[in-house]
Scaffold this active site. Structure first.
Site, short mmCIF file in Angstrom:
data_model
loop_
_atom_site.label_atom_id
_atom_site.label_comp_id
_atom_site.label_asym_id
_atom_site.label_seq_id
_atom_site.Cartn_x
_atom_site.Cartn_y
_atom_site.Cartn_z
N TRP A 2 0.81 -1.22 0.00
CA TRP A 2 0.00 0.00 0.00
C TRP A 2 0.84 1.27 0.00
O TRP A 2 0.33 2.34 -0.32
CB TRP A 2 -0.93 0.02 1.22
CG TRP A 2 -0.23 -0.24 2.53
CD1 TRP A 2 -0.17 -1.42 3.20
CD2 TRP A 2 0.54 0.69 3.31
NE1 TRP A 2 0.59 -1.29 4.34
CE2 TRP A 2 1.03 0.00 4.44
CE3 TRP A 2 0.85 2.05 3.17
CZ2 TRP A 2 1.82 0.61 5.41
CZ3 TRP A 2 1.64 2.67 4.14
CH2 TRP A 2 2.10 1.95 5.24
N ASN A 3 2.12 1.19 0.35
CA ASN A 3 2.86 2.44 0.59
C ASN A 3 3.30 3.16 -0.68
O ASN A 3 3.44 4.38 -0.69
CB ASN A 3 4.05 2.21 1.52
CG ASN A 3 5.00 1.14 1.02
OD1 ASN A 3 4.66 0.32 0.17
ND2 ASN A 3 6.21 1.13 1.56
N LYS A 8 -2.32 -8.31 -7.63
CA LYS A 8 -3.20 -8.04 -6.49
C LYS A 8 -2.65 -6.87 -5.69
O LYS A 8 -1.64 -6.99 -5.00
CB LYS A 8 -3.31 -9.27 -5.58
CG LYS A 8 -4.40 -9.10 -4.50
CD LYS A 8 -4.09 -9.86 -3.25
CE LYS A 8 -3.00 -9.23 -2.43
NZ LYS A 8 -3.37 -7.89 -1.87
N ALA A 60 -2.68 -3.95 -2.65
CA ALA A 60 -3.09 -3.97 -1.24
C ALA A 60 -4.52 -3.48 -1.10
O ALA A 60 -4.97 -2.59 -1.83
CB ALA A 60 -2.15 -3.10 -0.42
N GLY A 70 6.45 -6.63 0.29
CA GLY A 70 5.69 -6.53 1.52
C GLY A 70 6.53 -6.96 2.71
O GLY A 70 7.77 -6.94 2.66
N SER A 71 5.87 -7.39 3.75
CA SER A 71 6.58 -7.71 4.99
C SER A 71 7.34 -9.04 4.87
O SER A 71 6.97 -9.92 4.09
CB SER A 71 5.59 -7.80 6.15
OG SER A 71 4.81 -8.98 6.05
N GLU A 129 10.79 -8.60 -2.29
CA GLU A 129 11.32 -7.35 -1.75
C GLU A 129 10.62 -7.16 -0.42
O GLU A 129 9.45 -6.78 -0.37
CB GLU A 129 11.06 -6.20 -2.73
CG GLU A 129 11.95 -4.99 -2.48
CD GLU A 129 11.34 -4.03 -1.49
OE1 GLU A 129 11.74 -4.09 -0.30
OE2 GLU A 129 10.49 -3.24 -1.89
N GLU A 137 11.04 -2.66 12.20
CA GLU A 137 10.74 -1.55 11.30
C GLU A 137 9.76 -0.61 11.98
O GLU A 137 8.73 -1.05 12.50
CB GLU A 137 10.12 -2.07 10.00
CG GLU A 137 11.05 -2.07 8.82
CD GLU A 137 10.33 -2.43 7.53
OE1 GLU A 137 10.58 -1.75 6.53
OE2 GLU A 137 9.55 -3.39 7.52
N SER A 174 16.68 4.84 -4.57
CA SER A 174 15.76 4.26 -5.55
C SER A 174 15.90 4.95 -6.90
O SER A 174 15.85 6.18 -6.99
CB SER A 174 14.32 4.39 -5.06
OG SER A 174 14.15 3.75 -3.81
#
Length: 487
Positions: free
Chosen positions: A160-161, A184, A186, A238-239, A260, A391, A451
Protein backbone atom coordinates in the site's frame (compact mmCIF):
# COMPACT_ATOMS: atom_id res chain seq x y z
CA UNK A 1 -7.36 19.23 -18.31
CA UNK A 2 -9.19 21.47 -15.84
CA UNK A 3 -9.15 21.16 -12.08
CA UNK A 4 -10.67 17.91 -10.88
CA UNK A 5 -12.47 17.42 -7.58
CA UNK A 6 -11.72 14.72 -5.03
CA UNK A 7 -15.06 13.04 -5.65
CA UNK A 8 -14.55 13.43 -9.38
CA UNK A 9 -11.19 11.70 -9.47
CA UNK A 10 -12.54 8.77 -7.45
CA UNK A 11 -15.59 8.53 -9.70
CA UNK A 12 -13.45 8.20 -12.83
CA UNK A 13 -11.87 4.93 -11.61
CA UNK A 14 -13.47 1.56 -12.33
CA UNK A 15 -14.35 -0.28 -9.12
CA UNK A 16 -14.63 -3.82 -10.52
CA UNK A 17 -12.15 -6.62 -11.16
CA UNK A 18 -10.19 -6.49 -14.42
CA UNK A 19 -10.20 -10.01 -15.89
CA UNK A 20 -9.58 -10.97 -19.50
CA UNK A 21 -9.65 -7.34 -20.58
CA UNK A 22 -13.10 -6.68 -19.11
CA UNK A 23 -14.35 -5.02 -15.95
CA UNK A 24 -16.20 -7.66 -13.94
CA UNK A 25 -18.13 -7.67 -10.68
CA UNK A 26 -16.86 -9.96 -7.94
CA UNK A 27 -18.63 -13.23 -7.26
CA UNK A 28 -21.87 -12.47 -5.45
CA UNK A 29 -21.37 -8.72 -6.00
CA UNK A 30 -19.16 -8.51 -2.91
CA UNK A 31 -17.37 -5.22 -2.21
CA UNK A 32 -15.20 -3.65 0.48
CA UNK A 33 -14.59 0.02 1.36
CA UNK A 34 -11.52 2.10 0.55
CA UNK A 35 -10.88 4.58 3.37
CA UNK A 36 -9.29 8.02 3.41
CA UNK A 37 -6.60 7.69 6.13
CA UNK A 38 -6.76 11.42 6.88
CA UNK A 39 -10.44 11.31 7.86
CA UNK A 40 -11.42 7.67 8.24
CA UNK A 41 -14.29 8.22 5.79
CA UNK A 42 -15.01 5.79 2.96
CA UNK A 43 -13.97 7.03 -0.48
CA UNK A 44 -15.84 4.29 -2.33
CA UNK A 45 -16.45 0.55 -2.51
CA UNK A 46 -14.48 -1.77 -4.80
CA UNK A 47 -15.02 -5.37 -5.88
CA UNK A 48 -13.96 -7.97 -3.31
CA UNK A 49 -12.59 -10.92 -5.27
CA UNK A 50 -13.23 -14.51 -4.17
CA UNK A 51 -11.06 -17.57 -4.84
CA UNK A 52 -13.33 -18.33 -7.82
CA UNK A 53 -12.62 -14.87 -9.23
CA UNK A 54 -8.92 -15.58 -8.78
CA UNK A 55 -9.22 -18.75 -10.80
CA UNK A 56 -11.04 -16.85 -13.55
CA UNK A 57 -8.09 -14.45 -13.70
CA UNK A 58 -5.66 -17.36 -13.88
CA UNK A 59 -7.65 -18.85 -16.77
CA UNK A 60 -7.48 -15.52 -18.61
CA UNK A 61 -3.76 -15.07 -18.03
CA UNK A 62 -3.01 -18.66 -19.03
CA UNK A 63 -5.05 -18.32 -22.21
CA UNK A 64 -3.20 -15.14 -23.17
CA UNK A 65 0.34 -16.31 -22.39
CA UNK A 66 1.33 -18.23 -25.54
CA UNK A 67 0.24 -15.55 -28.01
CA UNK A 68 1.62 -12.74 -25.88
CA UNK A 69 5.03 -14.45 -25.64
CA UNK A 70 5.23 -14.38 -29.45
CA UNK A 71 4.59 -10.64 -29.65
CA UNK A 72 7.46 -8.66 -31.15
CA UNK A 73 9.68 -7.01 -28.53
CA UNK A 74 9.26 -3.62 -30.21
CA UNK A 75 5.50 -3.92 -29.95
CA UNK A 76 5.73 -4.71 -26.24
CA UNK A 77 8.05 -1.77 -25.77
CA UNK A 78 5.71 0.60 -27.60
CA UNK A 79 2.83 -0.37 -25.32
CA UNK A 80 4.96 0.55 -22.32
CA UNK A 81 6.07 3.79 -23.97
CA UNK A 82 2.45 4.83 -24.55
CA UNK A 83 1.57 3.93 -20.96
CA UNK A 84 4.54 5.98 -19.75
CA UNK A 85 3.27 9.02 -21.61
CA UNK A 86 -0.25 8.56 -20.26
CA UNK A 87 1.06 8.50 -16.70
CA UNK A 88 2.98 11.71 -17.29
CA UNK A 89 0.00 13.40 -18.93
CA UNK A 90 -2.36 12.41 -16.12
CA UNK A 91 -0.02 13.18 -13.22
CA UNK A 92 -2.33 15.57 -11.41
CA UNK A 93 -5.40 13.34 -11.28
CA UNK A 94 -3.39 10.22 -10.46
CA UNK A 95 -1.49 12.05 -7.71
CA UNK A 96 -4.73 13.26 -6.15
CA UNK A 97 -6.17 9.74 -6.30
CA UNK A 98 -3.08 8.36 -4.57
CA UNK A 99 -3.15 10.99 -1.85
CA UNK A 100 -6.80 10.28 -1.13
CA UNK A 101 -6.34 6.53 -0.67
CA UNK A 102 -2.86 6.45 0.85
CA UNK A 103 -2.50 9.80 2.62
CA UNK A 104 0.90 11.02 1.41
CA UNK A 105 1.15 14.74 0.55
CA UNK A 106 0.37 15.72 -3.02
CA UNK A 107 3.96 16.73 -3.71
CA UNK A 108 5.11 13.21 -2.82
CA UNK A 109 2.32 11.65 -4.88
CA UNK A 110 3.39 13.66 -7.91
CA UNK A 111 6.93 12.45 -7.35
CA UNK A 112 5.74 8.86 -7.19
CA UNK A 113 3.81 9.15 -10.46
CA UNK A 114 6.98 10.43 -12.13
CA UNK A 115 8.99 7.59 -10.56
CA UNK A 116 6.36 5.02 -11.56
CA UNK A 117 6.28 6.26 -15.14
CA UNK A 118 10.05 5.92 -15.44
CA UNK A 119 9.79 2.15 -14.90
CA UNK A 120 7.62 1.93 -18.00
CA UNK A 121 10.02 4.09 -19.99
CA UNK A 122 13.05 2.07 -18.82
CA UNK A 123 11.52 -1.32 -19.58
CA UNK A 124 10.14 -0.10 -22.90
CA UNK A 125 13.81 0.24 -23.86
CA UNK A 126 14.82 -3.06 -22.26
CA UNK A 127 12.20 -5.03 -24.20
CA UNK A 128 14.30 -4.84 -27.37
CA UNK A 129 17.56 -5.65 -25.55
CA UNK A 130 16.76 -9.17 -24.39
CA UNK A 131 19.86 -11.02 -25.51
CA UNK A 132 21.29 -14.51 -25.64
CA UNK A 133 24.63 -16.15 -26.41
CA UNK A 134 26.45 -18.16 -29.08
CA UNK A 135 29.69 -20.00 -28.40
CA UNK A 136 31.82 -22.86 -29.66
CA UNK A 137 31.96 -26.06 -27.63
CA UNK A 138 35.39 -26.50 -26.02
CA UNK A 139 36.12 -29.57 -28.18
CA UNK A 140 34.93 -27.82 -31.34
CA UNK A 141 32.33 -30.46 -32.14
CA UNK A 142 29.28 -28.30 -31.62
CA UNK A 143 27.82 -24.94 -30.78
CA UNK A 144 26.07 -23.61 -27.69
CA UNK A 145 23.03 -21.41 -28.25
CA UNK A 146 21.55 -19.65 -25.23
CA UNK A 147 18.12 -18.02 -25.47
CA UNK A 148 16.06 -15.98 -23.02
CA UNK A 149 12.33 -16.73 -22.94
CA UNK A 150 9.44 -15.43 -20.81
CA UNK A 151 9.00 -17.37 -17.58
CA UNK A 152 5.23 -17.46 -18.11
CA UNK A 153 2.17 -16.46 -16.12
CA UNK A 154 3.29 -14.25 -13.24
CA UNK A 155 1.60 -13.45 -9.93
CA UNK A 156 2.35 -9.94 -8.66
CA UNK A 157 1.51 -8.69 -5.16
CA UNK A 158 2.07 -5.03 -4.31
CA UNK A 159 2.00 -3.05 -1.02
CA UNK A 160 0.00 0.00 0.00
CA UNK A 161 2.86 2.44 0.59
CA UNK A 162 3.80 3.04 -3.07
CA UNK A 163 0.58 1.97 -4.80
CA UNK A 164 1.55 3.03 -8.32
CA UNK A 165 5.34 2.64 -8.44
CA UNK A 166 5.37 -0.85 -6.98
CA UNK A 167 2.91 -1.80 -9.71
CA UNK A 168 4.91 -0.38 -12.60
CA UNK A 169 8.15 -1.80 -11.17
CA UNK A 170 6.66 -5.30 -11.59
CA UNK A 171 4.38 -4.84 -14.59
CA UNK A 172 7.05 -3.06 -16.66
CA UNK A 173 9.55 -5.95 -16.81
CA UNK A 174 6.79 -8.56 -17.09
CA UNK A 175 5.34 -6.82 -20.14
CA UNK A 176 8.80 -6.30 -21.65
CA UNK A 177 9.68 -9.98 -21.14
CA UNK A 178 6.41 -11.28 -22.59
CA UNK A 179 4.70 -12.56 -19.45
CA UNK A 180 0.99 -12.41 -18.74
CA UNK A 181 0.09 -11.35 -15.21
CA UNK A 182 -2.31 -11.35 -12.30
CA UNK A 183 -1.71 -8.47 -9.94
CA UNK A 184 -3.20 -8.04 -6.49
CA UNK A 185 -2.83 -4.57 -4.98
CA UNK A 186 -3.09 -3.97 -1.24
CA UNK A 187 -6.65 -3.69 0.05
CA UNK A 188 -5.91 -0.25 1.54
CA UNK A 189 -4.89 1.28 -1.81
CA UNK A 190 -6.50 -0.47 -4.80
CA UNK A 191 -7.59 2.61 -6.76
CA UNK A 192 -4.18 3.50 -8.20
CA UNK A 193 -3.81 -0.01 -9.64
CA UNK A 194 -7.30 0.05 -11.11
CA UNK A 195 -6.46 3.34 -12.81
CA UNK A 196 -3.21 1.84 -14.09
CA UNK A 197 -5.03 -1.16 -15.59
CA UNK A 198 -7.24 1.21 -17.55
CA UNK A 199 -4.18 3.12 -18.81
CA UNK A 200 -2.49 -0.07 -20.00
CA UNK A 201 -5.64 -1.22 -21.78
CA UNK A 202 -5.80 2.13 -23.57
CA UNK A 203 -2.10 1.77 -24.45
CA UNK A 204 -2.90 -1.43 -26.34
CA UNK A 205 -2.08 -4.22 -23.90
CA UNK A 206 -3.97 -7.29 -25.21
CA UNK A 207 -6.86 -8.77 -23.28
CA UNK A 208 -5.85 -11.21 -20.57
CA UNK A 209 -2.22 -10.09 -20.35
CA UNK A 210 -2.93 -8.03 -17.23
CA UNK A 211 -5.59 -9.08 -14.73
CA UNK A 212 -6.29 -7.14 -11.52
CA UNK A 213 -7.77 -8.69 -8.39
CA UNK A 214 -8.84 -6.39 -5.58
CA UNK A 215 -9.72 -8.35 -2.45
CA UNK A 216 -9.96 -8.20 1.32
CA UNK A 217 -8.86 -11.86 1.48
CA UNK A 218 -5.36 -11.85 0.02
CA UNK A 219 -4.32 -15.26 1.33
CA UNK A 220 -7.57 -16.97 0.42
CA UNK A 221 -7.45 -15.67 -3.16
CA UNK A 222 -3.73 -15.92 -3.92
CA UNK A 223 -2.71 -19.22 -2.30
CA UNK A 224 -4.82 -21.35 -4.68
CA UNK A 225 -3.23 -19.54 -7.64
CA UNK A 226 0.26 -20.22 -6.28
CA UNK A 227 -0.50 -23.89 -5.67
CA UNK A 228 -2.31 -24.41 -9.01
CA UNK A 229 0.89 -24.78 -11.03
CA UNK A 230 -0.06 -22.81 -14.14
CA UNK A 231 1.56 -19.67 -12.80
CA UNK A 232 5.36 -19.93 -12.91
CA UNK A 233 6.47 -16.76 -11.16
CA UNK A 234 5.64 -14.81 -8.00
CA UNK A 235 6.88 -11.29 -7.35
CA UNK A 236 6.01 -9.90 -3.92
CA UNK A 237 6.71 -6.65 -2.12
CA UNK A 238 5.69 -6.53 1.52
CA UNK A 239 6.58 -7.71 4.99
CA UNK A 240 9.16 -10.39 5.68
CA UNK A 241 6.61 -12.39 7.67
CA UNK A 242 4.23 -12.64 4.72
CA UNK A 243 7.15 -13.23 2.34
CA UNK A 244 8.21 -16.30 4.33
CA UNK A 245 4.69 -17.76 4.08
CA UNK A 246 4.60 -17.14 0.32
CA UNK A 247 7.98 -18.81 -0.14
CA UNK A 248 6.64 -21.91 1.60
CA UNK A 249 3.64 -21.94 -0.72
CA UNK A 250 5.81 -21.43 -3.82
CA UNK A 251 8.02 -24.38 -2.88
CA UNK A 252 5.25 -26.84 -3.68
CA UNK A 253 5.25 -26.02 -7.42
CA UNK A 254 8.82 -24.62 -7.44
CA UNK A 255 7.78 -21.15 -8.62
CA UNK A 256 10.39 -18.56 -9.52
CA UNK A 257 10.24 -15.92 -6.79
CA UNK A 258 11.23 -12.31 -6.32
CA UNK A 259 10.86 -10.97 -2.80
CA UNK A 260 11.32 -7.35 -1.75
CA UNK A 261 10.73 -7.57 1.98
CA UNK A 262 11.26 -5.56 5.15
CA UNK A 263 14.16 -3.31 6.07
CA UNK A 264 15.86 -1.87 9.13
CA UNK A 265 18.13 0.68 7.49
CA UNK A 266 21.08 2.15 9.40
CA UNK A 267 21.99 5.78 8.69
CA UNK A 268 25.60 6.44 9.76
CA UNK A 269 27.06 9.91 10.26
CA UNK A 270 30.81 10.11 10.91
CA UNK A 271 32.54 13.07 12.57
CA UNK A 272 34.08 14.15 9.25
CA UNK A 273 30.76 14.23 7.37
CA UNK A 274 29.37 17.36 5.71
CA UNK A 275 26.76 17.96 8.40
CA UNK A 276 24.47 20.03 6.17
CA UNK A 277 24.40 17.24 3.60
CA UNK A 278 23.94 14.59 6.28
CA UNK A 279 20.96 16.41 7.76
CA UNK A 280 19.39 16.85 4.35
CA UNK A 281 19.96 13.17 3.62
CA UNK A 282 18.55 12.11 6.97
CA UNK A 283 15.37 14.09 6.39
CA UNK A 284 14.98 12.51 2.98
CA UNK A 285 15.78 8.97 4.12
CA UNK A 286 13.57 9.25 7.21
CA UNK A 287 10.59 11.31 6.07
CA UNK A 288 10.05 10.17 2.49
CA UNK A 289 6.54 8.76 2.40
CA UNK A 290 6.00 9.83 6.04
CA UNK A 291 8.55 7.21 7.04
CA UNK A 292 6.35 4.45 5.62
CA UNK A 293 9.02 2.95 3.38
CA UNK A 294 11.17 -0.16 3.65
CA UNK A 295 14.14 2.07 2.75
CA UNK A 296 13.44 4.53 5.58
CA UNK A 297 16.31 5.38 7.94
CA UNK A 298 15.34 3.29 10.94
CA UNK A 299 18.49 3.58 13.09
CA UNK A 300 20.45 6.84 12.94
CA UNK A 301 23.99 6.31 14.24
CA UNK A 302 25.94 9.53 14.88
CA UNK A 303 29.58 9.67 15.96
CA UNK A 304 29.89 11.36 19.33
CA UNK A 305 31.90 14.34 18.10
CA UNK A 306 28.94 15.72 16.11
CA UNK A 307 26.04 14.00 17.89
CA UNK A 308 24.80 16.96 19.91
CA UNK A 309 24.85 19.33 16.95
CA UNK A 310 23.24 16.79 14.65
CA UNK A 311 20.45 16.03 17.14
CA UNK A 312 19.76 19.74 17.72
CA UNK A 313 19.50 20.56 14.05
CA UNK A 314 17.50 17.44 13.18
CA UNK A 315 15.04 18.33 15.95
CA UNK A 316 14.64 21.84 14.53
CA UNK A 317 13.88 20.45 11.10
CA UNK A 318 11.47 17.75 12.26
CA UNK A 319 9.55 20.03 14.63
CA UNK A 320 8.98 22.55 11.82
CA UNK A 321 7.33 20.09 9.41
CA UNK A 322 3.70 21.02 8.63
CA UNK A 323 1.21 18.25 9.42
CA UNK A 324 -2.21 17.76 7.91
CA UNK A 325 -4.28 16.21 5.19
CA UNK A 326 -2.15 15.43 2.16
CA UNK A 327 -4.33 17.53 -0.13
CA UNK A 328 -3.54 20.73 1.81
CA UNK A 329 -0.85 23.08 0.50
CA UNK A 330 2.56 22.76 2.12
CA UNK A 331 1.80 19.64 4.17
CA UNK A 332 4.80 17.35 4.67
CA UNK A 333 3.54 14.99 7.39
CA UNK A 334 0.35 13.29 6.31
CA UNK A 335 -1.54 10.51 8.08
CA UNK A 336 -0.29 6.98 8.55
CA UNK A 337 -2.16 4.35 6.58
CA UNK A 338 -4.46 3.10 9.35
CA UNK A 339 -5.00 2.95 13.10
CA UNK A 340 -2.92 -0.22 13.40
CA UNK A 341 0.07 1.72 12.02
CA UNK A 342 -0.46 4.48 14.59
CA UNK A 343 -0.70 1.93 17.38
CA UNK A 344 2.54 0.27 16.27
CA UNK A 345 4.49 3.54 16.13
CA UNK A 346 3.06 4.65 19.48
CA UNK A 347 4.04 1.34 21.06
CA UNK A 348 7.60 1.49 19.74
CA UNK A 349 8.10 5.06 21.01
CA UNK A 350 6.58 4.24 24.39
CA UNK A 351 8.86 1.21 24.74
CA UNK A 352 11.95 3.26 23.90
CA UNK A 353 11.03 6.01 26.37
CA UNK A 354 10.29 3.45 29.10
CA UNK A 355 13.81 2.09 28.54
CA UNK A 356 15.43 5.51 28.89
CA UNK A 357 15.17 7.30 25.52
CA UNK A 358 14.61 11.08 25.54
CA UNK A 359 11.98 12.75 23.34
CA UNK A 360 13.42 15.86 21.67
CA UNK A 361 10.26 16.61 19.67
CA UNK A 362 6.95 14.91 18.96
CA UNK A 363 6.32 11.54 20.52
CA UNK A 364 2.52 11.62 20.51
CA UNK A 365 -0.58 10.96 18.46
CA UNK A 366 -2.81 13.81 17.29
CA UNK A 367 -6.41 14.29 18.43
CA UNK A 368 -9.18 14.38 15.88
CA UNK A 369 -10.06 12.34 12.84
CA UNK A 370 -7.36 10.60 10.84
CA UNK A 371 -4.33 8.45 11.59
CA UNK A 372 -1.80 11.12 12.50
CA UNK A 373 1.40 10.84 14.52
CA UNK A 374 3.79 13.69 15.24
CA UNK A 375 7.20 13.90 13.59
CA UNK A 376 9.45 12.63 16.36
CA UNK A 377 13.13 12.67 17.31
CA UNK A 378 14.48 10.45 20.08
CA UNK A 379 17.97 10.43 21.54
CA UNK A 380 19.79 8.20 24.01
CA UNK A 381 17.85 5.28 22.54
CA UNK A 382 19.09 2.04 24.16
CA UNK A 383 20.12 -0.83 21.90
CA UNK A 384 17.60 -3.12 23.59
CA UNK A 385 14.65 -0.93 22.56
CA UNK A 386 12.15 -2.70 20.30
CA UNK A 387 12.63 -0.09 17.57
CA UNK A 388 16.29 -1.11 17.32
CA UNK A 389 15.21 -4.37 15.72
CA UNK A 390 11.74 -3.65 14.31
CA UNK A 391 10.74 -1.55 11.30
CA UNK A 392 9.16 1.66 12.57
CA UNK A 393 7.20 2.59 9.42
CA UNK A 394 6.42 6.06 10.70
CA UNK A 395 7.86 9.57 11.22
CA UNK A 396 10.17 8.65 14.11
CA UNK A 397 13.94 9.30 14.02
CA UNK A 398 15.85 7.45 16.78
CA UNK A 399 19.46 8.58 17.35
CA UNK A 400 22.15 6.21 18.64
CA UNK A 401 25.70 7.32 19.48
CA UNK A 402 28.93 5.54 18.57
CA UNK A 403 32.69 5.96 18.97
CA UNK A 404 34.48 3.84 16.38
CA UNK A 405 34.02 2.53 12.85
CA UNK A 406 34.12 -1.09 13.97
CA UNK A 407 31.56 -0.38 16.68
CA UNK A 408 29.03 1.17 14.32
CA UNK A 409 29.51 -1.51 11.68
CA UNK A 410 28.81 -4.21 14.25
CA UNK A 411 25.64 -2.39 15.33
CA UNK A 412 24.49 -1.61 11.77
CA UNK A 413 24.89 -5.24 10.69
CA UNK A 414 23.27 -6.65 13.83
CA UNK A 415 19.90 -7.26 12.19
CA UNK A 416 18.21 -9.98 10.16
CA UNK A 417 17.47 -7.37 7.48
CA UNK A 418 19.76 -6.14 4.74
CA UNK A 419 17.92 -3.89 2.32
CA UNK A 420 19.73 -0.54 2.36
CA UNK A 421 22.29 1.34 4.44
CA UNK A 422 23.31 5.00 4.38
CA UNK A 423 26.60 6.59 5.40
CA UNK A 424 28.04 10.08 5.39
CA UNK A 425 31.77 10.74 5.45
CA UNK A 426 34.27 12.92 3.59
CA UNK A 427 37.00 10.26 3.76
CA UNK A 428 36.99 8.32 0.47
CA UNK A 429 38.90 5.39 1.96
CA UNK A 430 36.42 5.09 4.81
CA UNK A 431 33.52 5.49 2.36
CA UNK A 432 34.62 2.51 0.29
CA UNK A 433 35.72 0.45 3.28
CA UNK A 434 32.43 0.88 5.16
CA UNK A 435 30.29 0.48 2.02
CA UNK A 436 31.87 -2.89 1.37
CA UNK A 437 31.45 -4.07 4.96
CA UNK A 438 27.80 -3.06 5.32
CA UNK A 439 25.53 -6.08 4.97
CA UNK A 440 22.87 -4.70 2.63
CA UNK A 441 21.89 -4.95 -0.99
CA UNK A 442 22.11 -1.18 -1.48
CA UNK A 443 24.18 1.63 0.01
CA UNK A 444 23.47 5.34 -0.08
CA UNK A 445 26.91 6.95 0.04
CA UNK A 446 26.51 10.60 1.00
CA UNK A 447 22.94 10.54 -0.28
CA UNK A 448 19.61 9.75 1.33
CA UNK A 449 17.77 8.34 -1.69
CA UNK A 450 18.87 5.22 -3.57
CA UNK A 451 15.76 4.26 -5.55
CA UNK A 452 16.15 4.67 -9.31
CA UNK A 453 14.40 2.73 -12.12
CA UNK A 454 17.76 2.30 -13.88
CA UNK A 455 19.42 0.70 -10.83
CA UNK A 456 18.96 -2.74 -9.22
CA UNK A 457 16.70 -2.47 -6.17
CA UNK A 458 16.72 -5.26 -3.60
CA UNK A 459 18.22 -6.65 -0.44
CA UNK A 460 19.98 -9.58 1.17
CA UNK A 461 19.28 -11.70 4.26
CA UNK A 462 15.63 -11.37 5.35
CA UNK A 463 15.12 -8.35 3.11
CA UNK A 464 14.48 -10.45 0.05
CA UNK A 465 15.50 -12.29 -3.08
CA UNK A 466 16.21 -10.95 -6.56
CA UNK A 467 16.37 -7.41 -7.92
CA UNK A 468 13.89 -5.01 -9.47
CA UNK A 469 14.83 -2.23 -11.86
CA UNK A 470 17.94 -1.69 -13.93
CA UNK A 471 19.14 -4.20 -16.49
CA UNK A 472 18.67 -6.92 -13.86
CA UNK A 473 14.93 -6.38 -13.39
CA UNK A 474 13.84 -8.03 -16.61
CA UNK A 475 15.91 -11.16 -15.87
CA UNK A 476 13.49 -11.97 -13.05
CA UNK A 477 10.84 -12.64 -15.73
CA UNK A 478 13.04 -14.59 -18.15
CA UNK A 479 14.16 -18.21 -18.25
CA UNK A 480 17.50 -19.23 -19.77
CA UNK A 481 17.30 -21.98 -22.39
CA UNK A 482 20.45 -23.75 -23.63
CA UNK A 483 20.28 -25.34 -27.09
CA UNK A 484 23.06 -27.81 -27.94
CA UNK A 485 23.91 -27.92 -31.66
CA UNK A 486 25.94 -30.83 -33.03
CA UNK A 487 28.12 -30.20 -36.07
Amino acid sequence: MGEISEAGVVDTVAKELFIGGKWTAAEGGRTFPVLDPSTGAALCEVADASPADGMAALEAASAAQAEWAKTAPRERGEILRRAYQALVDRTEELALLMTLEMGKPLAESRGEIAYAAEFFRWFAEEAVRIGGDYSVAPNGSGRFLVAKQPVGVSLLITPWNFPMAMGTRKIGPAVAAGCSMIIKPAAQTPLSMLALADILAEAGLPEGVLNVLTTSDSGGVMEPLIRDGRARKLSFTGSTAVGRKLLEQCADKVLRTSMELGGNAPFIVFDDADLDAALEGAMLAKMRNIGEACTAANRIYVQKGVAAEFARRLTEKMSALPMGRGTEDGVVVGPLIDQAAVDKVSGLVRDAVDRGAKVLTGGATVDGPGNFYQATVLTEVPLDAEMATEEIFGPVAPIYLFDTEDEVLAAANDTEYGLVSYLYTSDIKRALRVSERLESGMVGLNQGLVSNPAAPFGGIKASGLGREGGKFGIDEFLETKYIAVSL
